[in-house]
Enzyme design. Structure first.
Site, PDB file in Angstrom:
ATOM      1  N   CYS A  63      53.733  33.692   2.765  1.00 23.86           N
ATOM      2  CA  CYS A  63      54.292  33.309   3.606  1.00 23.86           C
ATOM      3  C   CYS A  63      54.567  34.365   4.233  1.00 23.86           C
ATOM      4  O   CYS A  63      55.439  35.527   4.073  1.00 23.86           O
ATOM      5  CB  CYS A  63      55.852  32.427   2.778  1.00 23.86           C
ATOM      6  SG  CYS A  63      56.510  31.518   4.543  1.00 23.86           S
ATOM      7  N   LYS A 118      47.867  31.130  -3.821  1.00 21.89           N
ATOM      8  CA  LYS A 118      47.999  30.060  -2.603  1.00 21.89           C
ATOM      9  C   LYS A 118      47.737  32.030  -1.552  1.00 21.89           C
ATOM     10  O   LYS A 118      48.915  32.531  -1.370  1.00 21.89           O
ATOM     11  CB  LYS A 118      49.168  29.958  -2.310  1.00 21.89           C
ATOM     12  CG  LYS A 118      48.463  29.000  -1.042  1.00 21.89           C
ATOM     13  CD  LYS A 118      50.104  28.046  -0.615  1.00 21.89           C
ATOM     14  CE  LYS A 118      49.648  26.998   0.752  1.00 21.89           C
ATOM     15  NZ  LYS A 118      50.693  26.444   1.364  1.00 21.89           N
ATOM     16  N   ASN A 146      55.829  26.227  12.303  1.00 23.02           N
ATOM     17  CA  ASN A 146      57.522  26.320  11.819  1.00 23.02           C
ATOM     18  C   ASN A 146      58.126  27.172  10.624  1.00 23.02           C
ATOM     19  O   ASN A 146      56.928  27.891  10.569  1.00 23.02           O
ATOM     20  CB  ASN A 146      57.014  24.857  10.504  1.00 23.02           C
ATOM     21  CG  ASN A 146      56.442  25.946   9.626  1.00 23.02           C
ATOM     22  OD1 ASN A 146      57.741  26.309   8.144  1.00 23.02           O
ATOM     23  ND2 ASN A 146      55.343  25.833   8.819  1.00 23.02           N
ATOM     24  N   ALA A 147      58.807  27.457  10.608  1.00 23.15           N
ATOM     25  CA  ALA A 147      59.765  28.320   9.846  1.00 23.15           C
ATOM     26  C   ALA A 147      60.924  27.453   9.269  1.00 23.15           C
ATOM     27  O   ALA A 147      62.089  27.723   9.786  1.00 23.15           O
ATOM     28  CB  ALA A 147      60.893  29.488  10.852  1.00 23.15           C
TER      29      ALA A 147
HETATM   30  C1  LIG Z   1      56.564  22.058   8.075  1.00 20.42           C
HETATM   31  C2  LIG Z   1      55.819  23.255   6.879  1.00 20.42           C
HETATM   32  C3  LIG Z   1      56.078  23.268   6.375  1.00 20.42           C
HETATM   33  C4  LIG Z   1      55.581  24.230   4.874  1.00 20.42           C
HETATM   34  N1  LIG Z   1      55.766  24.037   3.888  1.00 20.42           N
HETATM   35  C5  LIG Z   1      55.583  25.301   3.081  1.00 20.42           C
HETATM   36  C6  LIG Z   1      55.645  25.627   1.590  1.00 20.42           C
HETATM   37  O1  LIG Z   1      56.881  24.993   1.040  1.00 20.42           O
HETATM   38  N2  LIG Z   1      55.236  25.954   0.682  1.00 20.42           N
HETATM   39  C7  LIG Z   1      53.065  26.880   1.074  1.00 20.42           C
HETATM   40  O2  LIG Z   1      52.693  26.604   0.475  1.00 20.42           O
HETATM   41  N3  LIG Z   1      52.590  25.830   1.957  1.00 20.42           N
HETATM   42  C8  LIG Z   1      53.845  25.487   3.511  1.00 20.42           C
HETATM   43  N4  LIG Z   1      53.698  25.122   3.891  1.00 20.42           N
HETATM   44  C9  LIG Z   1      51.911  25.718   4.719  1.00 20.42           C
HETATM   45  C10 LIG Z   1      51.134  24.237   4.432  1.00 20.42           C
HETATM   46  O3  LIG Z   1      50.998  23.624   2.745  1.00 20.42           O
HETATM   47  C11 LIG Z   1      49.570  24.470   4.770  1.00 20.42           C
HETATM   48  O4  LIG Z   1      49.007  25.767   4.159  1.00 20.42           O
HETATM   49  C12 LIG Z   1      48.613  25.570   6.508  1.00 20.42           C
HETATM   50  O5  LIG Z   1      50.264  24.457   7.076  1.00 20.42           O
HETATM   51  C13 LIG Z   1      47.551  24.530   6.796  1.00 20.42           C
HETATM   52  O6  LIG Z   1      47.620  23.434   6.800  1.00 20.42           O
HETATM   53  P1  LIG Z   1      47.649  22.817   8.038  1.00 20.42           P
HETATM   54  O7  LIG Z   1      47.181  23.136   9.502  1.00 20.42           O
HETATM   55  O8  LIG Z   1      46.410  22.067   7.481  1.00 20.42           O
HETATM   56  O9  LIG Z   1      48.973  21.672   8.155  1.00 20.42           O
HETATM   57  C14 LIG Z   1      54.093  24.664   5.281  1.00 20.42           C
HETATM   58  C15 LIG Z   1      53.210  23.976   6.465  1.00 20.42           C
HETATM   59  C16 LIG Z   1      54.143  23.072   7.276  1.00 20.42           C
HETATM   60  C17 LIG Z   1      53.809  23.069   8.426  1.00 20.42           C
END
Ligand SMILES: Cc1cc2nc3c(=O)[nH]c(=O)nc-3n(C[C@H](O)[C@H](O)[C@H](O)COP(=O)(O)O)c2cc1C
Length: 306
Positions: A129, A165, A69-70
């Protein structure tokens, strides 16, 4: 029956699962929906000071073992978010705010004008990020010095607990986590997405994501996330929200044993649906009962031995 409750920052969570930031937490009604489906706590999508359009579409795509994702921190800005999340402290489960900013002053502004005003249970600052220019890693926010400076300025603005984070991309993760702890951080969340990575559509011969590259999440990230949580657990005493690739109860067990107190779930909410919170919780309860663990806190850090 095994006890899954977690006591943290003055509240008791029914279970250790947490909705990760950016996945569904864009409105107050969506976080209430996650609470109703059994999340122990929920995190809102990161809020910026001004409205942002984010990166061009498509902002996400799937691959065999996860998501790319971006999104680029699209959102309404803090003034609209203040209205959207009004009364958030009355939601039945603890709600974690999330703010992202371009520098320490802007972080302090959001802590004062958004987090403190709405009295979130705690709030997260993604200092890492990997794919949004001006923010996180690309702004140098993930070094020990920058982390220390940002957390110090946040602690002057509000007494709401701050969760830093971090991403797996950060070199010397333990050192950065320690800088956060020394500046007064109340917890660490690890990890953010990894990368960036890129997907190409074999039929059009074109890159899939509008921005080009994006962060990797989901099962492909899990072993990296486990290693990061393991490393951070050896460096700090503050609690860790272990996030990255968790989609089953046994994934959650691994994350807890690596050193997590709470377990974040993001991509699995997309791939498995909201039922994932109840599935992980029930599976965890069954695992603990069968294996003879009484409290979920007994699992935290177990992989480190005595
Ligand atoms: C579509 C999407 C949007 C995300 N937006 C944010 C965000 O706004 N802020 C943030 O701290 N992390 C964001 N993340 C990261 C997630 O909070 C998480 O740290 C990361 O996806 C790893 O966990 P997972 O494998 O369970 O998804 C986003 C991830 C995805 C997939």
């Amino acid at each position: 029956l095994a006890d899954l409750t977690v006591h943290l920052f003055g509240r008791t969570l029914d279970n250790p699962t947490v909705l990760a930031s950016g996945i569904l937490g864009v409105t107050k009604s969506s976080i209430i929906l996650c609470a109703e489906h059994g999340a122990g706590a929920v995190t809102i999508k990161s809020i910026t000071r001004l409205p942002r359009k984010g990166h061009p579409l498509p902002i996400a795509c799937g691959f065999e073992s996860g998501l790319l994702n971006a999104v680029g921190y699209s959102g309404p800005g803090y003034a609209s978010a203040l209205e959207e999340f009004a009364g958030v402290s009355e939601v039945s489960v603890p709600v974690i705010g999330s703010i992202v900013a371009e520098n320490a002053d802007e972080y302090a502004f959001l802590a004062r004008q958004f987090i403190d005003k709405l009295r979130f249970w705690a709030y997260e600052t993604p200092l890492s990020c990997p794919h949004t220019p001006g923010y996180g890693e690309l702004a140098g926010h993930s070094s020990p010095d920058a982390t220390y400076e940002i957390v110090k300025s946040l602690k002057r603005e509000t007494d709401v607990p701050v969760i830093v984070k971090l991403s797996a991309n950060v070199r010397g993760l333990g050192e950065v986590a320690r800088a956060a702890e020394q500046a007064g951080a109340d917890a660490i969340c690890a990890v953010n997405t990894l990368g960036p990575g890129r997907s190409i559509d074999p039929f059009s011969g074109k890159t899939v994501l509008g921005y080009g590259s994006g962060g990797i999440s989901g099962p492909a990230l899990k072993p990296v996330a486990i290693r990061c949580v393991f490393e951070i657990f050896q460096s700090v005493k503050i609690p860790i929200i272990g996030t990255g690739g968790v989609s089953t109860a046994l994934d959650a067990v691994e994350m807890l044993m690596a050193g997590a107190t709470l377990v974040g779930i993001g991509t699995a909410v997309v791939t498995r649906g909201l039922k994932v919170f109840a599935e992980v919780t029930e599976g965890l309860r069954q695992f603990m009962t069968e294996q003879g663990y009484e409290r979920v806190s007994d699992l935290t850090g177990l992989a480190h031995g005595d």
